[in-house]
Design an enzyme around this catalytic site. Structure first.
Site, PDB file in Angstrom:
ATOM      1  N   ASP A  81       1.549 -21.379 -50.264  1.00  0.00           N
ATOM      2  CA  ASP A  81       0.624 -21.430 -48.910  1.00  0.00           C
ATOM      3  C   ASP A  81      -0.718 -22.129 -49.643  1.00  0.00           C
ATOM      4  O   ASP A  81      -1.225 -21.693 -50.575  1.00  0.00           O
ATOM      5  CB  ASP A  81       0.394 -20.116 -48.465  1.00  0.00           C
ATOM      6  CG  ASP A  81      -0.586 -20.378 -47.257  1.00  0.00           C
ATOM      7  OD1 ASP A  81      -0.352 -21.480 -46.529  1.00  0.00           O
ATOM      8  OD2 ASP A  81      -1.315 -19.493 -46.886  1.00  0.00           O
ATOM      9  N   LYS A 183     -12.898 -14.478 -37.167  1.00  0.00           N
ATOM     10  CA  LYS A 183     -12.623 -15.958 -36.634  1.00  0.00           C
ATOM     11  C   LYS A 183     -13.398 -16.463 -35.764  1.00  0.00           C
ATOM     12  O   LYS A 183     -13.788 -17.645 -35.661  1.00  0.00           O
ATOM     13  CB  LYS A 183     -11.030 -15.903 -36.019  1.00  0.00           C
ATOM     14  CG  LYS A 183     -10.011 -15.245 -37.043  1.00  0.00           C
ATOM     15  CD  LYS A 183      -8.402 -15.365 -36.135  1.00  0.00           C
ATOM     16  CE  LYS A 183      -7.606 -14.539 -36.913  1.00  0.00           C
ATOM     17  NZ  LYS A 183      -7.225 -15.346 -38.172  1.00  0.00           N
ATOM     18  N   SER A 215      -3.578 -14.548 -37.465  1.00  0.00           N
ATOM     19  CA  SER A 215      -3.528 -12.883 -37.375  1.00  0.00           C
ATOM     20  C   SER A 215      -4.519 -12.582 -36.012  1.00  0.00           C
ATOM     21  O   SER A 215      -5.423 -13.294 -35.623  1.00  0.00           O
ATOM     22  CB  SER A 215      -4.478 -12.385 -38.704  1.00  0.00           C
ATOM     23  OG  SER A 215      -3.559 -12.222 -39.519  1.00  0.00           O
ATOM     24  N   ASN A 255       1.648 -18.456 -39.446  1.00  0.00           N
ATOM     25  CA  ASN A 255       1.152 -17.768 -40.455  1.00  0.00           C
ATOM     26  C   ASN A 255       0.377 -16.347 -40.152  1.00  0.00           C
ATOM     27  O   ASN A 255      -0.538 -16.361 -39.367  1.00  0.00           O
ATOM     28  CB  ASN A 255       0.277 -18.787 -41.448  1.00  0.00           C
ATOM     29  CG  ASN A 255       1.150 -19.707 -42.102  1.00  0.00           C
ATOM     30  OD1 ASN A 255       2.109 -20.273 -41.748  1.00  0.00           O
ATOM     31  ND2 ASN A 255       0.595 -20.289 -43.254  1.00  0.00           N
TER      32      ASN A 255
END
Length: 311
Positions: A81, A183, A215, A255
């Site tokens: 990644d 975020k 997430s 992801n």
């Protein structure tokens, strides 16, 4: 079952309108928990290692990890990644990774193409697939930093040219996801730019797209962590219904990293607090692994809808 590339995984996911979870592992415990979840619900899975995780685990241990993953009963891809250097990507190909991401998204467009194509040429010669990135995902994940909180969205007009000139196998696009737990500003309503996603999908039909920084930071996980001594402020993640909707489009890989860390740490804190007499690290490590396994199973069954797709 041998380790596989993501090519066939993504073909089936695209046609079946579901996504494959790429779960970031930081140690062997995490890898074991992710794999156990995939085998329990019979889902294909991508185990992702960042450059930091690779350094923490130790490159010398990767051949052993590869041999263990080859014994899995479901399709598994081992993925690098956010590989920032060509040399690292090539090294991971040699170590047995079946998928690598070269992230030159901070470079000028043509330089990104040049760097990406060098990795593609090497990886494809060794039967390994390559992911790259256009646009910049907001937030911070290890050494990936973007000043603009909402990032720089992927330009759909660039997608065809980039994919064609590089020969990549999948492309991470920026449509509003963000790395890390924090975020968005408090009170901000998360939004994904489905208009950009749909335009990319139309311009490059059949091509697998990827979402990073996905997430959801479940409140229950955060509350548990804080209940047992943690001090993480409230976080706003990507709502799971949005991720589910993206998986019905061209997004074949999603992801997840932060969610695993919060779940693991919360469960370990709880175990240590409830059993202060216990000096056996296996017991609290197992609590963390169980929490990761439950979270991954839930994502596979209820968000990505990949459960049962390995059968």
């Amino acid at each position: 079952m041998p380790l596989v590339t993501t090519k066939e995984m993504f073909k089936k996911a695209y046609e079946g309108k579901y996504a494959i979870g790429a779960f970031n592992a930081n140690n062997v415990d995490t890898i074991k928990a992710i794999l156990a979840a995939a085998e329990e619900v019979k889902s294909p899975v991508i185990i992702a290692l960042s450059s930091g995780a690779l350094s923490f685990v130790g490159e010398e241990y990767i051949p052993g990890v590869v041999e263990v993953l080859k014994k899995a009963t479901v399709p598994v891809a081992l993925h690098l990644d956010h590989g920032k250097k060509v040399e690292l990507c090539k090294r991971c190909v040699d170590l047995g990774f079946t998928s690598v991401m070269i992230d030159a998204s901070s470079e000028e467009f043509n330089k990104n193409i040049e760097i990406t194509k060098e990795v593609v040429d090497y990886a494809h010669a060794h039967g390994v697939v390559v992911e790259s990135e256009l646009g910049a995902i907001a937030g911070i994940e290890e050494d990936v930093q973007v000043d603009d909180k909402y990032g720089h969205f992927t330009h759909p007009d660039d997608v065809v040219e980039f994919a064609t000139k590089t020969g990549i196998d999948s492309l991470a696009i920026a449509i509003g996801t963000a790395h890390g737990a924090y975020k968005f500003k408090p009170g901000t309503k998360p939004q994904l730019r489905f208009d950009i996603l749909e335009e990319c999908e139309q311009k490059l039909p059949g091509f697998p797209l990827v979402l990073h920084g996905s997430s959801s930071v479940p409140k229950s996980s955060l509350d548990l962590l804080n209940q047992y001594g943690g001090k993480m402020p409230e976080a706003i993640g990507i709502p799971e219904p949005m991720l589910n909707e993206a998986s019905k489009h061209a997004v074949c890989k999603i992801n997840v990293g932060t969610d695993l860390q919060v779940a693991y740490t919360g469960a370990v804190r709880k175990s240590l607090a409830e059993h202060p007499e216990n000096p056996d690290m296996r017991k609290f490590s197992q609590a963390g692994m169980d929490a990761i396994k439950a979270l991954v199973e839930d994502k596979m069954k209820n968000v990505f809808c990949s459960a049962g797709k390995a059968e």
